[in-house]
Design a protein around this motif. Sequence first.
Motif, PDB file in Angstrom:
ATOM      1  N   MET A  77      10.677  11.619  -4.395  1.00 17.16           N
ATOM      2  CA  MET A  77      11.627  10.857  -3.585  1.00 17.16           C
ATOM      3  C   MET A  77      12.196   9.676  -4.367  1.00 17.16           C
ATOM      4  N   GLY A  78      11.640   9.407  -5.544  1.00 19.66           N
ATOM      5  CA  GLY A  78      12.086   8.268  -6.339  1.00 19.66           C
ATOM      6  C   GLY A  78      11.385   6.978  -5.978  1.00 19.66           C
ATOM      7  N   CYS A  79      10.269   7.078  -5.274  1.00 21.28           N
ATOM      8  CA  CYS A  79       9.518   5.893  -4.851  1.00 21.28           C
ATOM      9  C   CYS A  79       8.352   5.651  -5.807  1.00 21.28           C
ATOM     10  N   ASP A  80       8.248   4.438  -6.327  1.00 21.65           N
ATOM     11  CA  ASP A  80       7.206   4.108  -7.294  1.00 21.65           C
ATOM     12  C   ASP A  80       6.006   3.404  -6.675  1.00 21.65           C
ATOM     13  N   ARG A  81       6.189   2.791  -5.500  1.00 22.17           N
ATOM     14  CA  ARG A  81       5.115   2.002  -4.908  1.00 22.17           C
ATOM     15  C   ARG A  81       4.908   2.374  -3.445  1.00 22.17           C
ATOM     16  N   VAL A  82       3.652   2.348  -3.017  1.00 23.46           N
ATOM     17  CA  VAL A  82       3.373   2.545  -1.589  1.00 23.46           C
ATOM     18  C   VAL A  82       3.822   1.302  -0.824  1.00 23.46           C
ATOM     19  N   PHE A  83       4.056   1.477   0.487  1.00 19.95           N
ATOM     20  CA  PHE A  83       4.616   0.362   1.268  1.00 19.95           C
ATOM     21  C   PHE A  83       3.646  -0.801   1.382  1.00 19.95           C
TER      22      PHE A  83
END
Length: 409
Positions: free
Chosen positions: A47-53
């Motif tokens: 998804m292109g997400c590098d960090r958890v929320f």
Amino acid sequence: MTAAEKILAAHAGRQQVEPGQTVWARVDWCLANDITAPLAIEQMRAMGCDRVFDSGRVVLVPDHFVPAKDIASAAQARVMRDFAREQGIVHYYEVGRMGVEHALLPELGILRPGDLLVGADSHTCTCGALGVFATGVGSTDLACAMALGELWFRVPATVRVEFGGRLPPWVGGKDLALFLLSQLGTEGANYVALEFTGEAIAELPLDGRLTLSNMAVEAGAKAGLVPADAWQSDGEAAVAAHYAWDVSRLEPQVARPFSPADAVPVREVGGTPVDQVVIGSCTNGRLSDLAVAARILAGRKVHPQVRLIVIPATQDVHRRALKAGFIEAFLEAGAAVSTPTCGPCLGGYMGVLAEGEVCLATTNRNFRGRMGHPESRVYLAGPAVAAATAVAGCIAHPEEVIGGGPHRG
């Protein structure tokens, strides 16, 4: 609104929600294990997400195939371990400090009534016993939740299940769950929130409530709630159905192969020879389960033609069982005692069945091939029947063993 609707409304920032409505809701907790986390991690990165929320709101527990049973499972666990280090995951629990996730999470004391928990495992519904809206999702959905801290939900209708009367001796949460399944079937609660109430629930210890909520998904339920604190259903809240049973004369239940809904009183299958008994899992591996089993096994021997495997659900349960003398009783009886793992429940390891073998287990599923060979057979029961069966060598009511009753020759 019902308890389930109140929790979803609060997390969606709405005054009210209705069954069938789709909402975006904030999630409090994300849960994954060594099988499902690697897939979620892969999807999150895609998804292109590098960090958890929020690194303090993601719980990662290696529990299915650890300690690693082979190279593939070691690689799976490593993916999750490396991710936990990279992200600074606060709630990552390594071998030696972990437990079966659905037993460990309540034990940690980090959940609160009214929380919203999603987990990439179908038995995430276990934590409904704490008044949490807890539900299983796929790894892709979990990736979304880990990235955004939000997820979509279709608000489920609520079905109220009222267990009246006082529970008889040797009858616990597992027996209520199997009895309920025998009445509803495996699709009788599809995508509804089961809400457990009644005198028997009020008296049922928390461990028993966790067992009951754990098996809500076996009826197809989205969640299995025991409402708590401020998160009670309104008196006038509409429910899709209301079932009520007096369980004061309920016998211990046993589910026959190959469905957890094919449950009958133990005496109907009494005398069935078994090759193996497993006591453990996210369903019945807690301290009170081991206490019941130890009460029956203490001073007795496992039948010579039976293998008994006992798996405390968490490291803390193991330690407390050791201090209480339960582990000594199991070893003296001739049982094998393992470190926490889901292993045999899903036919992974630590108790895989050969062709034609019969097992009675305190786990939650007995589908064909669930614990090994497709021609093996698994019966489900609570820890009292399991311990009695291990001694008798055949399925037995605990009172029969305590009283020196039927014994397989």
